[in-house]
Design a protein around this motif. Structure first.
Motif, PDB file in Angstrom:
ATOM      1  N   ASP A 131       0.818  -1.209   0.000  1.00  9.66           N
ATOM      2  CA  ASP A 131       0.000   0.000   0.000  1.00  9.66           C
ATOM      3  C   ASP A 131       0.852   1.259   0.000  1.00  9.66           C
ATOM      4  OD1 ASP A 131      -2.435  -1.375   0.065  1.00  9.66           O
ATOM      5  OD2 ASP A 131      -2.299  -1.649   2.231  1.00  9.66           O
ATOM      6  N   TYR A 161     -21.482 -10.468  -0.635  1.00  5.31           N
ATOM      7  CA  TYR A 161     -20.653  -9.872  -1.689  1.00  5.31           C
ATOM      8  C   TYR A 161     -20.636 -10.771  -2.924  1.00  5.31           C
ATOM      9  CZ  TYR A 161     -16.396  -8.091  -3.967  1.00  5.31           C
ATOM     10  OH  TYR A 161     -15.488  -7.594  -4.871  1.00  5.31           O
ATOM     11  N   GLU A 216     -18.459   1.237 -10.887  1.00  6.60           N
ATOM     12  CA  GLU A 216     -18.203   1.421  -9.463  1.00  6.60           C
ATOM     13  C   GLU A 216     -18.103   0.047  -8.812  1.00  6.60           C
ATOM     14  OE1 GLU A 216     -20.185   3.577  -5.514  1.00  6.60           O
ATOM     15  OE2 GLU A 216     -20.973   3.971  -7.531  1.00  6.60           O
ATOM     16  N   ARG A 254      -8.997  -4.294  -9.767  1.00  5.48           N
ATOM     17  CA  ARG A 254      -8.175  -3.652  -8.744  1.00  5.48           C
ATOM     18  C   ARG A 254      -7.424  -4.742  -7.995  1.00  5.48           C
ATOM     19  NH1 ARG A 254     -13.109  -2.618  -4.377  1.00  5.48           N
ATOM     20  NH2 ARG A 254     -14.245  -4.510  -4.966  1.00  5.48           N
ATOM     21  N   SER A 311     -22.326  -9.849  -6.548  1.00  9.00           N
ATOM     22  CA  SER A 311     -21.423  -9.819  -7.704  1.00  9.00           C
ATOM     23  C   SER A 311     -21.928 -10.733  -8.808  1.00  9.00           C
ATOM     24  CB  SER A 311     -20.013 -10.235  -7.286  1.00  9.00           C
ATOM     25  OG  SER A 311     -19.457  -9.342  -6.345  1.00  9.00           O
ATOM     26  N   TRP A 350     -19.101 -11.682   3.144  1.00  8.99           N
ATOM     27  CA  TRP A 350     -18.500 -12.220   1.923  1.00  8.99           C
ATOM     28  C   TRP A 350     -19.522 -12.992   1.109  1.00  8.99           C
ATOM     29  CZ3 TRP A 350     -14.357 -10.806  -0.518  1.00  8.99           C
ATOM     30  CH2 TRP A 350     -13.294 -10.231   0.172  1.00  8.99           C
ATOM     31  N   GLN A 410     -17.729  -2.656  -5.578  1.00 10.51           N
ATOM     32  CA  GLN A 410     -18.112  -2.799  -4.174  1.00 10.51           C
ATOM     33  C   GLN A 410     -16.882  -2.784  -3.273  1.00 10.51           C
ATOM     34  OE1 GLN A 410     -21.129  -5.899  -3.158  1.00 10.51           O
ATOM     35  NE2 GLN A 410     -20.785  -6.600  -5.263  1.00 10.51           N
ATOM     36  N   ALA A 411     -17.067  -2.281  -2.072  1.00  4.85           N
ATOM     37  CA  ALA A 411     -16.005  -2.367  -1.078  1.00  4.85           C
ATOM     38  C   ALA A 411     -15.891  -3.812  -0.601  1.00  4.85           C
ATOM     39  CB  ALA A 411     -16.304  -1.451   0.097  1.00  4.85           C
ATOM     40  N   TYR A 412     -14.672  -4.247  -0.321  1.00  8.34           N
ATOM     41  CA  TYR A 412     -14.473  -5.593   0.203  1.00  8.34           C
ATOM     42  C   TYR A 412     -14.957  -5.670   1.652  1.00  8.34           C
ATOM     43  CZ  TYR A 412     -11.296  -6.548  -3.729  1.00  8.34           C
ATOM     44  OH  TYR A 412     -10.748  -6.740  -4.967  1.00  8.34           O
TER      45      TYR A 412
END
Length: 323
Positions: A3, A53, A37, A228, A57, A50, A39-41
């Motif tokens: 990071d 998520y 856009e 990403r 997805s 999860w 989604q946030a993890y």
């Protein structure tokens, strides 16, 4: 992927606009923007989040795949089979000559956590239609409920089952993105377990390095649309195992005796480094390896475009050469 890369060993580059190249097809340009856009993890330990998520997805992807590949289903016969803990879609184009015994053992993409069930089948029928080849599409187990080594176990189990029906020289193992990870990892473990290896391997924009150490994880970040860092997913998939282990990151494996391989990527692919590093590693190990890069190609390439058709022709040539 680190990071914080500030310091003497990092370059600070100016903010700038990256134009869409005018020399690629309109269909290819459509893949390059605007960016969706994402989604946030979820938190790594929040398994219910999860699961939600993954479900959201897959529901977002399903209409697109039905539109792209749904019509391909009518050109093939599909049989569903359970092999161990995995499901397999056995897909045969209706006009395939009876004497053609070749099988593509296909591992679907989806970031190691999505594209099970109908999505796996749609991807497999699309591949069978594009190449006019018989496909075994592996519906392998995935996190959050089935972390590593479940998917790899499933892959090896299905490969063993296929070897009961076909000679190794009649099999090509293939995978795109996360499926490329599994295709390569299955080859390493099959070799380590003394199984005969197939005629060839196809790795399309493959996720071969879960440590995300390659240059393009930085240089193409924000340029590859819709892709990403998958580091939270990688950690979820690994289930506490070392991300650099060759069965998790095949790029770092001993590639001796690896089958002839075709690799594809593009200059905007976040996984470009994965692909070119694997190509060089294979060549260094003495493995015949082809590398095909698309100008401005993003992750997964440009399906349905003239550029995508070029890659399909290269894959067909590869299949004809190894079979």
């Amino acid at each position: 992927m680190a990071d914080d890369v500030r310091g003497a060993e990092a370059l600070l580059v100016p903010a700038r606009f990256i134009p869409l190249p005018s020399h690629v097809s309109d269909a290819a340009r459509a893949y390059l923007g605007p960016f969706p856009e994402l989604q946030a993890y979820p938190g790594i330990d929040d398994l219910d989040a999860w699961r939600a998520y993954v479900n959201s997805s897959e529901q977002a992807i399903l209409p697109l795949l039905r539109h792209i590949n749904g019509r391909a289903a009518v050109t093939s016969e599909v049989e569903t089979r359970a092999v161990g803990e995995a499901g397999v879609f056995l897909i045969t184009p209706r006009d395939l000559p009876a004497e053609d015994r070749g099988v593509i053992l296909e591992f679907h993409g989806g970031g190691l956590i999505t594209c099970a069930g109908e999505l796996c089948e749609l991807m497999g029928t699309g591949l069978a239609a594009r190449l006019n080849r018989r496909v075994w599409a592996v519906d392998y187990r995935m996190p959050p409920d089935h972390p590593y080594p479940a998917a790899l176990d499933d892959g090896v189990t299905v490969y063993r089952a296929l070897l009961q029906e076909r000679a190794p020289q009649e099999i090509v193992v293939s995978g795109g993105s996360a499926g490329g990870n599994l295709a390569a990892a299955v080859m390493l473990r099959a070799r380590d377990e003394g199984l005969p290896l197939p005629a060839g391997v196809i790795l399309n924009t493959p996720e071969l390095d879960l440590t995300e150490s390659g240059d393009s994880f930085h240089t193409n970040l924000g340029i590859d649309p819709g892709l990403r860092s998958l580091m939270p997913v990688n950690l979820l998939y690994a289930g506490g195992h070392d991300l650099s282990h060759p069965y998790l990151s095949p790029l770092f494996g001993d590639l001796a005796d690896f089958p002839p391989t075709l690799l594809t990527s593009g200059t905007r692919d976040l996984y470009l480094s994965n692909t070119v590093r694997m190509h060089r590693a294979l060549r260094k190990a003495g493995v015949p390896a082809q590398l095909h890069l698309l100008e401005a190609g993003a992750h997964t390439g440009f399906p349905g475009s003239p550029e995508g058709d070029e890659i399909n022709r290269e894959i067909s040539r590869f299949l004809e050469a190894v079979w």
